[in-house]
Design a protein around this motif. Sequence first.
Motif, PDB file in Angstrom:
ATOM      1  N   HIS A  43       0.817  -1.216   0.000  1.00 22.09           N
ATOM      2  CA  HIS A  43       0.000   0.000   0.000  1.00 22.09           C
ATOM      3  C   HIS A  43       0.859   1.278   0.000  1.00 22.09           C
ATOM      4  O   HIS A  43       0.640   2.153  -0.848  1.00 22.09           O
ATOM      5  N   PRO A  44       1.836   1.402   0.910  1.00 23.81           N
ATOM      6  CA  PRO A  44       2.686   2.602   0.848  1.00 23.81           C
ATOM      7  C   PRO A  44       3.484   2.713  -0.453  1.00 23.81           C
ATOM      8  O   PRO A  44       3.667   3.811  -0.980  1.00 23.81           O
ATOM      9  N   ILE A  45       3.929   1.582  -0.982  1.00 24.07           N
ATOM     10  CA  ILE A  45       4.658   1.612  -2.252  1.00 24.07           C
ATOM     11  C   ILE A  45       3.737   2.073  -3.375  1.00 24.07           C
ATOM     12  O   ILE A  45       4.127   2.875  -4.229  1.00 24.07           O
ATOM     13  N   GLY A  46       2.506   1.570  -3.383  1.00 25.57           N
ATOM     14  CA  GLY A  46       1.539   1.978  -4.403  1.00 25.57           C
ATOM     15  C   GLY A  46       1.215   3.459  -4.326  1.00 25.57           C
ATOM     16  O   GLY A  46       1.080   4.130  -5.354  1.00 25.57           O
ATOM     17  N   GLU A  47       1.093   3.981  -3.114  1.00 26.23           N
ATOM     18  CA  GLU A  47       0.838   5.418  -2.965  1.00 26.23           C
ATOM     19  C   GLU A  47       2.031   6.247  -3.430  1.00 26.23           C
ATOM     20  O   GLU A  47       1.873   7.272  -4.090  1.00 26.23           O
ATOM     21  N   TYR A  48       3.234   5.799  -3.095  1.00 24.90           N
ATOM     22  CA  TYR A  48       4.432   6.556  -3.462  1.00 24.90           C
ATOM     23  C   TYR A  48       4.610   6.629  -4.973  1.00 24.90           C
ATOM     24  O   TYR A  48       4.952   7.672  -5.514  1.00 24.90           O
ATOM     25  N   PHE A  49       4.375   5.519  -5.659  1.00 23.33           N
ATOM     26  CA  PHE A  49       4.553   5.471  -7.107  1.00 23.33           C
ATOM     27  C   PHE A  49       3.259   5.717  -7.877  1.00 23.33           C
ATOM     28  O   PHE A  49       3.248   5.628  -9.109  1.00 23.33           O
ATOM     29  N   SER A  50       2.176   5.990  -7.195  1.00 17.32           N
ATOM     30  CA  SER A  50       0.858   6.189  -7.816  1.00 17.32           C
ATOM     31  C   SER A  50       0.491   5.020  -8.725  1.00 17.32           C
ATOM     32  O   SER A  50       0.036   5.193  -9.853  1.00 17.32           O
ATOM     33  N   ALA A  51       0.723   3.828  -8.211  1.00 14.41           N
ATOM     34  CA  ALA A  51       0.467   2.617  -8.995  1.00 14.41           C
ATOM     35  C   ALA A  51      -0.933   2.099  -8.703  1.00 14.41           C
ATOM     36  O   ALA A  51      -1.447   2.238  -7.589  1.00 14.41           O
ATOM     37  N   SER A  52      -1.522   1.484  -9.704  1.00 13.88           N
ATOM     38  CA  SER A  52      -2.848   0.896  -9.523  1.00 13.88           C
ATOM     39  C   SER A  52      -2.716  -0.452  -8.804  1.00 13.88           C
ATOM     40  O   SER A  52      -1.634  -1.015  -8.681  1.00 13.88           O
ATOM     41  N   VAL A  53      -3.849  -0.968  -8.373  1.00 11.18           N
ATOM     42  CA  VAL A  53      -3.862  -2.259  -7.692  1.00 11.18           C
ATOM     43  C   VAL A  53      -3.410  -3.363  -8.648  1.00 11.18           C
ATOM     44  O   VAL A  53      -2.673  -4.277  -8.258  1.00 11.18           O
ATOM     45  N   ASP A  54      -3.816  -3.267  -9.907  1.00 10.44           N
ATOM     46  CA  ASP A  54      -3.409  -4.268 -10.899  1.00 10.44           C
ATOM     47  C   ASP A  54      -1.896  -4.283 -11.089  1.00 10.44           C
ATOM     48  O   ASP A  54      -1.277  -5.356 -11.159  1.00 10.44           O
ATOM     49  N   ALA A  55      -1.290  -3.111 -11.171  1.00 14.09           N
ATOM     50  CA  ALA A  55       0.163  -3.043 -11.338  1.00 14.09           C
ATOM     51  C   ALA A  55       0.875  -3.607 -10.115  1.00 14.09           C
ATOM     52  O   ALA A  55       1.854  -4.354 -10.244  1.00 14.09           O
TER      53      ALA A  55
END
Length: 87
Positions: A43-55
């Motif tokens: 979750h923090p990595i996804g927020e930092y990189f603005s990545a989607s759940v699929d990615a």
Amino acid sequence: MDNSSLPRYVSVAAKYRRATLVALCMAVLATQVDTTVVNLAAHPIGEYFSASVDALQWVLDSYNLTMQCCYSQAACWPTFMVDDSCS
């Protein structure tokens, strides 16, 4: 039964059966802890990189698959040193 009639890797495996079991259990524990840590950090990595759940799911799946391949090859290493049965 005489051990001289058995292939060399069988007698080595029987000799180190307990150590092999302990090593396997430690590898499974390490895999579970590693997977848990990576999933908690998703979750923090996804927020930092603005990545989607699929990615994120693709990245986590590829990471886990790569680690499992490494662990399975590492598990064959002691047998490979005595006999070429894992290749």
